[in-house]
Design a protein around this motif. Structure first.
Motif, short mmCIF file in Angstrom:
data_model
loop_
_atom_site.label_atom_id
_atom_site.label_comp_id
_atom_site.label_asym_id
_atom_site.label_seq_id
_atom_site.Cartn_x
_atom_site.Cartn_y
_atom_site.Cartn_z
N UNK A 1 52.43 33.43 63.46
CA UNK A 1 51.95 33.53 64.83
C UNK A 1 50.63 34.27 64.96
N UNK A 2 50.28 35.06 63.93
CA UNK A 2 49.10 35.93 64.01
C UNK A 2 48.40 35.95 62.66
N UNK A 3 47.07 35.99 62.70
CA UNK A 3 46.28 36.26 61.50
C UNK A 3 45.62 37.62 61.67
N UNK A 4 45.61 38.40 60.59
CA UNK A 4 44.97 39.71 60.59
C UNK A 4 44.03 39.78 59.40
N UNK A 5 43.08 40.70 59.48
CA UNK A 5 42.18 40.90 58.36
C UNK A 5 41.57 42.29 58.41
N UNK B 1 39.46 46.47 61.35
CA UNK B 1 40.66 45.65 61.34
C UNK B 1 40.60 44.70 62.52
N UNK B 2 40.97 43.45 62.28
CA UNK B 2 40.88 42.42 63.32
C UNK B 2 42.13 41.55 63.32
N UNK B 3 42.35 40.85 64.44
CA UNK B 3 43.54 40.04 64.62
C UNK B 3 43.24 38.86 65.54
N UNK B 4 43.95 37.76 65.28
CA UNK B 4 43.84 36.57 66.13
C UNK B 4 45.23 35.98 66.31
N UNK B 5 45.61 35.68 67.55
CA UNK B 5 46.87 34.99 67.82
C UNK B 5 46.69 33.51 67.50
N UNK B 6 47.71 32.92 66.88
CA UNK B 6 47.69 31.50 66.58
C UNK B 6 48.51 30.68 67.56
N UNK C 1 29.87 39.06 58.92
CA UNK C 1 31.28 38.71 58.83
C UNK C 1 32.00 39.07 60.13
N UNK C 2 31.72 40.26 60.65
CA UNK C 2 32.37 40.68 61.89
C UNK C 2 32.01 39.75 63.04
N UNK C 3 30.74 39.36 63.12
CA UNK C 3 30.29 38.43 64.15
C UNK C 3 30.97 37.07 63.98
N UNK C 4 31.05 36.60 62.75
CA UNK C 4 31.71 35.33 62.45
C UNK C 4 33.17 35.36 62.92
N UNK C 5 33.90 36.40 62.53
CA UNK C 5 35.32 36.48 62.91
C UNK C 5 35.47 36.57 64.43
N UNK C 6 34.62 37.34 65.09
CA UNK C 6 34.70 37.45 66.55
C UNK C 6 34.44 36.09 67.20
N UNK C 7 33.49 35.34 66.67
CA UNK C 7 33.19 34.00 67.19
C UNK C 7 34.40 33.08 67.06
N UNK C 8 35.24 33.34 66.09
CA UNK C 8 36.44 32.53 65.87
C UNK C 8 37.69 33.12 66.53
N UNK C 9 37.50 34.06 67.44
CA UNK C 9 38.61 34.56 68.24
C UNK C 9 39.32 35.79 67.73
N UNK C 10 38.83 36.42 66.66
CA UNK C 10 39.43 37.65 66.16
C UNK C 10 38.93 38.82 67.01
N UNK C 11 39.81 39.75 67.27
CA UNK C 11 39.49 40.95 68.04
C UNK C 11 39.86 42.19 67.23
N UNK C 12 39.10 43.26 67.42
CA UNK C 12 39.39 44.50 66.69
C UNK C 12 40.73 45.06 67.12
N UNK C 13 41.38 45.73 66.15
CA UNK C 13 42.69 46.33 66.38
C UNK C 13 42.83 47.55 65.47
#
Length: 152
Positions: free
Chosen positions: A106-110, A145-150, A119-131
């Motif tokens: 349900x979630x991706x983290x990195x 640390x970042x996370x995206x709901x799937x 890399x941070x800009x790339x991940x944010x563009x793909x819906x990842x948010x800091x956590x």
């Protein structure tokens, strides 16, 4: 030449060469205790899914998905300089997101480094948010640390 993303062996010559380049970059940017990259054997573990992007015979990118309890972790994302801006990174991340959904996650983290702004800009563009830190990670001076709901 078309880009192909497929499941691969991290020890295959092209993938291993890119992983070494990635590790050398991380070692040049961050202190050893703040480096969280995985070696080839760790990437071959049963809970890992490893992918390579190639153009023709050349491996131009890598990424891995670590299957956790209900969530997945993005690991070993690296694209060769010659393939940056070609869509290789987008294709790699899309492959991991698709596999994570297939695995019922349900979630991706990195975890990424504060010095890796692209890399941070790339991940944010793909819906990842800091956590906050997750899993076995602890807060340190350079980790982001970042996370995206799937969930759709």
């Amino acid at each position: 030449m078309p880009l192909i993303v497929e499941e691969a062996d991290p020890g295959a010559p092209g993938a291993a060469a890119l992983l070494r380049m990635s590790h050398e970059l991380m070692e040049s940017l961050f202190p050893p205790e703040e480096n969280h990259f995985l070696d080839i054997e760790a990437l071959r573990a049963p809970h890992m899914r490893f992918f390579a992007a190639r153009q023709g015979a050349d491996v131009v990118g890598t990424i891995a998905l670590a299957i956790r309890d209900g969530w997945g972790e993005v690991k070993s994302m690296f694209v060769a300089d010659l393939a940056r801006g070609t869509g290789a990174a987008d294709a790699l991340l899309r492959q991991v997101e698709d596999r994570a959904r297939e695995e019922g996650l349900e979630v991706l983290r990195l975890e990424t480094g504060d010095a890796l702004r692209a890399a941070r800009t790339f991940y944010a563009r793909h819906g990842f948010r800091e956590r906050e830190p997750f899993g076995e990670y602890t807060a340190n001076a350079s980790s982001i640390f970042m996370e995206k709901s799937l969930e759709t």
